[in-house]
Enzyme design. Structure first.
Site, short mmCIF file in Angstrom:
data_model
loop_
_atom_site.label_atom_id
_atom_site.label_comp_id
_atom_site.label_asym_id
_atom_site.label_seq_id
_atom_site.Cartn_x
_atom_site.Cartn_y
_atom_site.Cartn_z
N SER A 128 -74.04 -2.20 -44.15
CA SER A 128 -73.25 -1.11 -43.58
C SER A 128 -74.17 -0.04 -43.01
CB SER A 128 -72.39 -0.52 -44.70
OG SER A 128 -72.00 0.78 -44.39
N TYR A 153 -71.22 3.11 -53.23
CA TYR A 153 -70.98 2.00 -52.28
C TYR A 153 -72.21 1.82 -51.38
CZ TYR A 153 -69.65 -0.10 -47.88
OH TYR A 153 -69.65 -0.86 -46.74
N LYS A 157 -75.27 -1.29 -51.03
CA LYS A 157 -75.70 -1.99 -49.81
C LYS A 157 -77.23 -1.87 -49.65
CE LYS A 157 -71.77 -3.63 -48.58
NZ LYS A 157 -71.54 -5.07 -48.74
C1 UD1 Z 1 -66.41 5.06 -43.83
C2 UD1 Z 1 -67.42 5.08 -44.93
C3 UD1 Z 1 -68.50 4.05 -44.63
C4 UD1 Z 1 -67.87 2.68 -44.46
C5 UD1 Z 1 -66.82 2.74 -43.37
C6 UD1 Z 1 -66.06 1.44 -43.30
C7 UD1 Z 1 -67.38 7.41 -45.76
C8 UD1 Z 1 -68.11 8.70 -45.90
N1 UD1 Z 1 -67.98 6.43 -45.07
O1 UD1 Z 1 -67.03 5.51 -42.64
O2 UD1 Z 1 -69.41 4.02 -45.69
O3 UD1 Z 1 -68.85 1.73 -44.13
O4 UD1 Z 1 -65.86 3.77 -43.66
O5 UD1 Z 1 -65.30 1.40 -42.14
O6 UD1 Z 1 -66.27 7.28 -46.26
N2 UD1 Z 1 -60.96 10.86 -40.08
C9 UD1 Z 1 -60.05 11.86 -39.80
N3 UD1 Z 1 -58.84 11.81 -40.42
C10 UD1 Z 1 -58.51 10.81 -41.29
C11 UD1 Z 1 -59.44 9.79 -41.57
C12 UD1 Z 1 -60.67 9.85 -40.94
O7 UD1 Z 1 -60.31 12.77 -39.03
O8 UD1 Z 1 -57.39 10.85 -41.84
C13 UD1 Z 1 -62.27 10.91 -39.41
C14 UD1 Z 1 -63.42 11.04 -40.38
O9 UD1 Z 1 -63.68 12.39 -40.66
C15 UD1 Z 1 -64.55 10.37 -39.58
C16 UD1 Z 1 -63.82 9.33 -38.70
O10 UD1 Z 1 -62.44 9.70 -38.72
O11 UD1 Z 1 -65.15 11.29 -38.74
C17 UD1 Z 1 -63.97 7.93 -39.23
O12 UD1 Z 1 -63.62 7.93 -40.61
P1 UD1 Z 1 -63.53 6.59 -41.47
O13 UD1 Z 1 -62.68 5.60 -40.75
O14 UD1 Z 1 -63.15 6.97 -42.86
O15 UD1 Z 1 -65.00 6.00 -41.40
P2 UD1 Z 1 -66.40 6.67 -41.82
O16 UD1 Z 1 -66.22 7.85 -42.68
O17 UD1 Z 1 -67.21 6.84 -40.58
#
Ligand code: UD1
Length: 345
Positions: A128, A153, A157
């Site tokens: 990841s 997590y 990895k």
């Molecule tokens: C997350 C994990 C990462 C994992 C990946 C799998 C964290 C910190 N990281 O990445 O380790 O490999 O998922 O896909 O959890 N967002 C919103 N509103 C929401 C949900 C998300 O604004 O309700 C934003 C988040 O702030 C982020 C982006 O969407 O900026 C992507 O979020 P997410 O899909 O959870 O992925 P990551 O955090 O990048």
């Protein structure tokens, strides 16, 4: 003759899409191994609907060494293992760290042990982008130093990658590829198979589709005051079918002996940074839906921006993303509608 490939986590999100790509290539005979504690055996019906092929499945926990080794004794001529099976929920890993170390590292230990004992020569490992931590220099290349892990997590990895490196040194017969995924989203374009998220998803795309269908009341954009072009976080979203295709290419790369060392690492991202607000806009525009969306506080632990330099995979694996952001949001919505229809019937 087709190469027999054991796919651990084969009924999961990326595992099932990879099985489909392995079947579509016509070169491989995938065998799914999955305990189905976080997935469902119905995924095999979906794979069959998409490809017309019924895949063999062993419903066992890979941490159970005896049951896992029995598969290798029975199948005999396994040419490679693609190891997906792992827990992947960041907040859960913070709440239950030992469960993550036990499951993610115990299963990998058994996979590496089996490869050594049964002479399996090819291994692909799901890693990841979280191994990079909070990176300042973008885009991220494979030479970017690994960061301090921000959760158990991510730590599993990092340790998993190290375990493979040390085993590769000790066992030169074993050829491995480590694939570091950025943000996999979307589903097979058929709409017949896709991600089965928990009731309370954590990742952006399942939340978007569940808000669109009405399962969740609203979508909160976590932070609009980041130092980015529109104030929301930037990520490198990559279509799951492109991730799946990279696994097929990585296997072929090993089988053709094109690897320079016996443990090679590749980033898998589109190479493009997309903000949360851009993703929401794309979803609304492509699917003609208005999401109930509010701007909220930053989510603890989020990095402002991260995206990949994927040139190494482009050049050495001969792999390129075939799907853009429009495909990601279209297929995500198509699947959510399909699933909702099934659940109502
Ligand atoms: C997350 C994990 C990462 C994992 C990946 C799998 C964290 C910190 N990281 O990445 O380790 O490999 O998922 O896909 O959890 N967002 C919103 N509103 C929401 C949900 C998300 O604004 O309700 C934003 C988040 O702030 C982020 C982006 O969407 O900026 C992507 O979020 P997410 O899909 O959870 O992925 P990551 O955090 O990048």
């Amino acid at each position: 003759m087709k190469h027999k490939i054991l796919v651990s986590g084969g009924t999961g999100y990326i595992g099932s899409h990879t099985i489909i790509e392995l079947l579509r290539s016509g070169l491989f005979e995938p065998i799914a191994v999955d305990s189905c504690i976080r997935s469902t055996p119905e995924t095999l019906d979906r794979i069959e609907k998409v490809t017309g092929i019924r895949v063999k499945h062993y419903k066992i926990d890979i941490c159970d060494k005896k049951s896992f080794f029995d598969i290798f004794k029975k199948e005999e001529d396994i040419a490679g293992v693609i190891h997906f099976a792992a827990f992947k929920c960041v907040p859960e890993s913070v709440a239950q760290p030992l469960m993550y170390y036990r499951n993610n590292l115990g299963s990998l230990e058994n996979v590496l042990d089996a490869c050594g004992k049964f002479g399996v020569r090819n291994l692909i490992f799901s890693s990841s982008a979280s191994v990079y931590g909070d990176v300042k220099d973008l885009p991220v290349t494979e030479n970017t130093p690994l960061g301090v892990p921000f959760c158990p997590y991510a730590h599993t990895k990092q340790i998993g990658e190290q375990m493979i490196h040390f085993c590769a040194e000790q066992n030169p017969e074993l050829q491995s590829v480590i694939l570091r995924y950025f943000n996999p989203v979307g589903n097979d374009m058929s709409g017949l198979i896709g991600e089965l998220s928990p009731d309370k998803p954590n990742n952006l795309m399942p939340i978007v589709t569940q808000v669109a269908i009405g399962k969740l009341p609203k979508l909160t954009v976590f932070g609009t005051d980041y130092d980015t072009r529109d104030g929301s976080c930037i990520r490198d979203y990559i279509h799951v079918c492109d991730i799946a295709d990279a696994h097929v290419k990585a296997l072929q790369f090993l089988l053709d002996g094109k690897n320079a060392s016996n443990c090679e690492t590749f980033n898998l991202g589109s190479g493009k940074g997309v903000s949360v607000i851009e993703m929401i806009d794309a979803f609304e525009k492509v699917n003609g839906i208005k999401l109930n969306c509010v701007f909220g506080e930053r989510r603890p632990g989020d990095v402002p921006a991260i995206y990949s330099d994927s040139q190494r995979a482009n050049q050495l694996l001969g792999w390129r993303c075939q799907h853009d952001i429009n495909d990601m949001v279209e297929s995500a919505w198509k699947w959510e509608k399909q699933l909702n229809g099934e659940q109502r019937n």
